[in-house]
Design an enzyme around this catalytic site. Sequence first.
Site, PDB file in Angstrom:
ATOM      1  N   ASP A 193      23.570  16.667  -7.864  1.00 28.41           N
ATOM      2  CA  ASP A 193      23.276  15.295  -8.473  1.00 28.41           C
ATOM      3  C   ASP A 193      22.004  14.914  -8.168  1.00 28.41           C
ATOM      4  O   ASP A 193      21.306  15.340  -7.070  1.00 28.41           O
ATOM      5  CB  ASP A 193      24.138  14.264  -7.794  1.00 28.41           C
ATOM      6  N   HIS A 248      20.565  11.538  -8.678  1.00 22.17           N
ATOM      7  CA  HIS A 248      20.347  10.179  -8.808  1.00 22.17           C
ATOM      8  C   HIS A 248      20.020   9.685  -7.458  1.00 22.17           C
ATOM      9  O   HIS A 248      20.874   9.839  -6.431  1.00 22.17           O
ATOM     10  CB  HIS A 248      21.471   9.334  -9.534  1.00 22.17           C
ATOM     11  N   SER A 307      30.270  14.728  -8.095  1.00 21.71           N
ATOM     12  CA  SER A 307      29.696  14.553  -6.791  1.00 21.71           C
ATOM     13  C   SER A 307      30.838  13.908  -5.972  1.00 21.71           C
ATOM     14  O   SER A 307      30.616  14.165  -4.865  1.00 21.71           O
ATOM     15  CB  SER A 307      28.298  13.522  -6.891  1.00 21.71           C
TER      16      SER A 307
END
Length: 972
Positions: A503, A505, A556
């Site tokens: 991930d 972000h 995630s």
Amino acid sequence: MEPFLEELQRTAPLPIVCYPNAGLPNAFGGYDEKPGAMAATLHQYATEGWLNVAGGCCGTTPEFIEAIAEAVRGLPPHRPVVPTPFLQLSGLEPLTVRPDSNFIVIGERTNVTGSKRFARLVASGKLEDALGVARDQVDGGANILDVNMDEGLLDSERAMTTFLRLIGSEPDIAKLPIMVDSSRWSVLEAGLKCLQGKGVVNSISLKEGEEAFLEHARTIRRYGAAVVVMAFDEAGQAVTVDRKVEIARRACDLLTRKAGFPPHDIIVDPNILTVGTGIDEHDDYALAYIEAVRRIKEACPGVSISGGVSNVSFAFRGNEPVREAMHAAFLYHAIRAGLDMGIVNAGQLAVYDDIPADLLEHVEDVLLHRRPDATERLVAFSAGVSGGPVERARDEAWRAGPVERRLEHALVHGIVDFIEADTEEARKRYGRPLAVIEGPLMAGMNVVGELFGAGKMFLPQVVKSARVMKRAVAYLQPYLAAEKAAGAASARGTVVLATVKGDVHDIGKNIVGVVLACNNYEIVDLGVMTPADTILREAKARNADIIGLSGLITPSLDEMVHVAQEMRRQGLTLPLLIGGATTSKKHTAVKIAPEYPGPVVHVVDASRAVDCVTSLTSPALRAPFVTANAAEQAAVRGAFATRETAPLVPFAAARARHAAFAWTEELIARPGFLGARRLTGLPLEELLPYIDWTPFFHAWEMKGTYPKILEHAAYGKAARDLFEHAKVLLARMVDRKQVHAFGVYGFFPASSDGDDVIVWENETRERERARLHFLRQQSAKADGEPLLSLADFVAPRESGLVDFIGAFAVTAGIGLEALVHRFEAEHDDYDAIMAKALSDRLAEAFAELLHYRVRVEWGYGRDERPSLDDLLHERYRGIRPAPGYPACPDHTEKATLWAMLDAESAASIRLTESFAMHPAASVSGIYLAHPEARYFSVGRVGRDQIADYARRKGMPVGEVERWLRPNLAYEP
Ligand code: THG
């Protein structure tokens, strides 16, 4: 007309024509450029799609023309990329007036009746000096320049022509669009002939009837200018609200229906008339104008509204402070009513908040007609108000306080301007750098913390405070090192933060880090895509008190479970925090907490992180907090285990209930081209109109919808400040091209095959290029309601028809990483987070712009004329669902899109091992054109479907489950 000109007028109403000289003339007046070189340059322009007409001027010969014709043959003509529904003007530089633009300032001083100085300079032929007046308006912040030469003793046509030509050779002035101001048509037309770019005619009206009005309007249109319409008609000047609105409506109607004006090229001026004259009939003039602004905005959507602001205060000529206060107060109210622009003395605008309270009260009494004796009172009061113009001075009284107070003020207000000097002063006074941090700096941050806790400060402000703190600490760093006290950390605890493997972000995680750092926690930020073993190794090495995991995409969630399992395996017991968009209290309680014996806490948002970390690191608070958390999670698990789940429709039955359309040739829209196309070098400016700001505020944990949020009482100035700052940074990112937008999109022949969609190599439908797999709803619905799969919206193979599907991947995050690193190196988390949040918005705007373009290219959307609001609310035909979202929740399908589009090399977007897009500011999806295609959520699916899906994908069931588990609560 020549057929080619007819064709040109039809396809490109504003063609770009390029017929250069053969280079610059040499010393003998000859031209040295060769046909080949010139043709090569024009070839390049044409390849970029910049030209409609190419040719040659001075120094070229038939040979040149032949070479140029050869070089541009077959290249596509320029087409305006996207028609913007906004007023766009230009001098040398463009000016776009959007609904969310700041107030547009039109400089009034280049007006012989409006400025004695300018009149004198023009009359005496000192035009160079007169240019200085124009330059002053530019420097004073004018966005447009109003030029007026209406003076009895002047040859106004000539003066206008001469002055505009002079301006034309001063790039620092000519960058602005010009508003040609005259009450005489001949002067207006003389001005129009001198404008480069797109200017404005000020003004026309219905004073002399419809015929003259329309004739003038059509001429203005031919010159390509925008127009100001005054609220006058055959019966004279409009004074009341009703008359102003009625005339505006009639004029706009005529202009749009009979003179070919789009609404956004019309500027209505509902007459700003003078108040405070002592004549009772004039008392409501300002109010009438403001109310008219509000009503015309409704009655004539798309038009802009303007006015001559200084008119309102003519009665107080000679008393500048009172006049400026009147202008500022009048503008304050008129802008709130919707005023877009105004003719004002640029550079002399007072700030509403700076008007002394008593003066403001007297002025507003007059403007808003709040009492019958308002004028008398203002006249009496103004006798005592004189002297220079109202000072725009920033309140710097706080600089006078002791250093502790100054540091606190700087921290609370996020002011970095003096922080280093103040920190140095404190260091000298306190002797030891650590004493400064633990003393006044921490005291200031405590105030910030209290205000934040009490809801009096908001996240963006706290992050700004953190920036001040970081600067101060960075300044002290060398002294700390020298003192060797650096090791004797005074932090309340160490928190290791990481975005999990797969991930990318991290906006939320970064905000949490900053907020915790402000509260004196030591933050070890491991960044994005962090594997479990790195997290655990660092946590041990740094002797961490807490680990915090973050993630945005659904896979995630599974990775977090894995981290928890690893923590247990390695015998850790420290608390584990879980946060990020797809995480939830439920998932944390049901899937993560049971895997790990230590406390596992779900943190809803950054503002809760401090409470939670404080409790977990405090010897007194920890036990009760952990117990309460565990009890709550046990309850959630209990509820989950005994939940009543409605039985699912068996997969075979669900399939039989697919959405069935009568497929015909007419239903199918044929795209303008097949295959994939790259989009590189898209100017970021073009994305700006498509930005949806609401999610930007959500990223900063400010709830509400834009633009209402700016006026949201609870946020005070915080939302407006954040927005202002965002706009400044965005403008810089765009102007300096600090980030770039890349994209790729394509259309492909396709057929549905059950719940799959076959993407064909070509229309003969012999070879499969790719296959997309979709899931189908299985939750019970009312009888007759179809159970949907995205495949339903593509014509089935059996129909014998060729249908089409589109795909796209876009990013606005190229270059972002470098920019963010630069901010972080300057200890500026505020701008680092801001830049990421803005890139996210640009990527979404890119997807919206592209979808608009795709609907036109595909054809079915060609006749749609959606407003910006329609666009942002997706009120149009066609959808663009994305893998990983509710209608097709399997992220792994992105791999198929990437193969179809060659997206990694075409748009530089990579997929991580969890199928997250890298850079994070990216959007991808598929396009479906069926008129009834709509978004939906697949929801729960059964084991029977999972088995079928795994078979179709050629994957073991266990593997498919791994990807779907976090998304779907399938049958146990
Ligand atoms: N609507 C439209 N156009 C307009 C007006 C309008 N153009 C002209 C005018 N009104 C706007 N421009 C001015 C410019 C200056 C002043 C007022 C309006 C002004 N000048 C000082 C004065 O007269 O007292 C001059 C002071 C000096 O000489 O320094 O107030 O309404 N479409």
